[in-house]
Motif scaffolding. Structure first.
Motif, PDB file in Angstrom:
ATOM      1  N   VAL A 181      28.822  -6.173 -29.362  1.00 57.40           N
ATOM      2  CA  VAL A 181      30.062  -6.378 -30.127  1.00 57.40           C
ATOM      3  C   VAL A 181      31.069  -7.138 -29.274  1.00 57.40           C
ATOM      4  O   VAL A 181      31.692  -8.101 -29.738  1.00 57.40           O
ATOM      5  CB  VAL A 181      30.655  -5.033 -30.602  1.00 57.40           C
ATOM      6  N   GLU A 182      31.221  -6.737 -28.018  1.00 56.02           N
ATOM      7  CA  GLU A 182      32.186  -7.399 -27.130  1.00 56.02           C
ATOM      8  C   GLU A 182      31.801  -8.849 -26.857  1.00 56.02           C
ATOM      9  O   GLU A 182      32.675  -9.705 -26.732  1.00 56.02           O
ATOM     10  CB  GLU A 182      32.316  -6.617 -25.823  1.00 56.02           C
ATOM     11  N   ARG A 183      30.521  -9.128 -26.782  1.00 57.01           N
ATOM     12  CA  ARG A 183      30.072 -10.509 -26.568  1.00 57.01           C
ATOM     13  C   ARG A 183      30.461 -11.388 -27.769  1.00 57.01           C
ATOM     14  O   ARG A 183      30.852 -12.522 -27.607  1.00 57.01           O
ATOM     15  CB  ARG A 183      28.564 -10.528 -26.335  1.00 57.01           C
ATOM     16  N   GLU A 184      30.382 -10.830 -28.968  1.00 56.58           N
ATOM     17  CA  GLU A 184      30.683 -11.597 -30.176  1.00 56.58           C
ATOM     18  C   GLU A 184      32.164 -11.603 -30.543  1.00 56.58           C
ATOM     19  O   GLU A 184      32.670 -12.601 -31.047  1.00 56.58           O
ATOM     20  CB  GLU A 184      29.880 -11.044 -31.356  1.00 56.58           C
ATOM     21  N   TYR A 185      32.862 -10.483 -30.333  1.00 56.49           N
ATOM     22  CA  TYR A 185      34.239 -10.348 -30.811  1.00 56.49           C
ATOM     23  C   TYR A 185      35.283 -10.231 -29.701  1.00 56.49           C
ATOM     24  O   TYR A 185      36.469 -10.381 -29.971  1.00 56.49           O
ATOM     25  CB  TYR A 185      34.354  -9.124 -31.725  1.00 56.49           C
ATOM     26  N   GLY A 186      34.872  -9.933 -28.489  1.00 53.53           N
ATOM     27  CA  GLY A 186      35.799  -9.809 -27.380  1.00 53.53           C
ATOM     28  C   GLY A 186      35.892  -8.383 -26.863  1.00 53.53           C
ATOM     29  O   GLY A 186      35.629  -7.421 -27.576  1.00 53.53           O
ATOM     30  N   SER A 187      36.276  -8.281 -25.602  1.00 51.94           N
ATOM     31  CA  SER A 187      36.396  -6.975 -24.948  1.00 51.94           C
ATOM     32  C   SER A 187      37.864  -6.568 -24.901  1.00 51.94           C
ATOM     33  O   SER A 187      38.740  -7.297 -25.380  1.00 51.94           O
ATOM     34  CB  SER A 187      35.807  -7.049 -23.539  1.00 51.94           C
ATOM     35  N   ALA A 188      38.136  -5.428 -24.294  1.00 58.69           N
ATOM     36  CA  ALA A 188      39.509  -4.931 -24.179  1.00 58.69           C
ATOM     37  C   ALA A 188      40.391  -5.980 -23.509  1.00 58.69           C
ATOM     38  O   ALA A 188      40.049  -6.516 -22.463  1.00 58.69           O
ATOM     39  CB  ALA A 188      39.530  -3.629 -23.389  1.00 58.69           C
ATOM     40  N   GLY A 189      41.499  -6.295 -24.163  1.00 59.45           N
ATOM     41  CA  GLY A 189      42.415  -7.303 -23.644  1.00 59.45           C
ATOM     42  C   GLY A 189      42.022  -8.729 -23.992  1.00 59.45           C
ATOM     43  O   GLY A 189      42.765  -9.668 -23.736  1.00 59.45           O
ATOM     44  N   HIS A 190      40.867  -8.917 -24.567  1.00 55.90           N
ATOM     45  CA  HIS A 190      40.372 -10.249 -24.949  1.00 55.90           C
ATOM     46  C   HIS A 190      39.876 -10.239 -26.398  1.00 55.90           C
ATOM     47  O   HIS A 190      38.793 -10.726 -26.696  1.00 55.90           O
ATOM     48  CB  HIS A 190      39.253 -10.693 -24.001  1.00 55.90           C
ATOM     49  N   GLY A 191      40.686  -9.635 -27.259  1.00 50.30           N
ATOM     50  CA  GLY A 191      40.335  -9.565 -28.671  1.00 50.30           C
ATOM     51  C   GLY A 191      40.265  -8.135 -29.175  1.00 50.30           C
ATOM     52  O   GLY A 191      40.573  -7.867 -30.330  1.00 50.30           O
TER      53      GLY A 191
END
Length: 188
Positions: A49-59
């Motif tokens: 999910v983070e690779r596709e939508y962003g991690s904490a502070g980056h989406g």
């Protein structure tokens, strides 16, 4: 000096906006009942999910964090998609964005007909729709929602005894779908 700071602030803001637009641009308008919205589905690894939508502070905007659990949201298509992670996987999804639809067009803004009266656990004249129960008790009063507990064809009783099982909510406002909540292990 002030103009250099202003330019730097614009660059940072622009990069965050570009990241948000890049994430939502590749996000399919897909709603798969009762498990998936876009490319986010119950049980999906957090890293994907983070690779596709962003991690904490980056989406991903973190609301609360405690061991093994992070609650937060993504801003997508003019609204919020709340995504809660537990032990590295998507545990809960909550959204009220008309962008996401099933292949038949069902989504936020759709109508669900009540249909005929049927006796339910809490109502002499209750209603069912695709295994969901209408206006069952939630907390201390009936909710203005359709609820389904478990993965079977029909809902299990929405009681404390069925916490930690999958629960699915369809919120209704003015006779139309107002939002969805999918939880793989619901606890209120």
């Amino acid at each position: 000096m002030a103009s250099a700071v202003f330019v730097a602030c614009l660059a940072v803001a622009g990069s965050h906006l570009a990241v948000a637009k890049a994430h939502s641009a590749g996000d399919p308008p897909l709603l798969v009942p009762w498990s998936r919205v876009g490319d986010i589905w119950l049980g999906k690894p957090r890293a994907h999910v983070e690779r596709e939508y962003g991690s904490a502070g980056h989406g991903y905007h973190v609301l609360t964090r405690f061991p093994g659990n992070t609650q937060g949201y993504y801003v997508l298509h003019g609204g919020r998609v709340d995504v809660n992670f537990q032990n590295g996987r998507v545990e809960e999804i909550d959204f009220a964005i008309p962008y996401y639809r099933t292949r038949s067009g069902f989504g936020v803004g759709s109508k669900i007909r009540l249909g005929p009266c049927r006796k339910t656990r809490t109502h002499r004249c209750g209603h069912r729709w695709h295994g969901f129960l209408w206006k069952e008790w939630y907390r201390e009063e009936p909710c203005s929602c359709w609820v389904k507990v478990g993965l079977g064809k029909q809902s299990l009783p929405p009681t404390v005894a069925n916490f930690l099982k999958p629960w699915f909510f369809i919120d209704i406002k003015n006779g139309r779908v107002d939002g969805f909540r999918f939880a793989s292990k619901f606890v209120d």
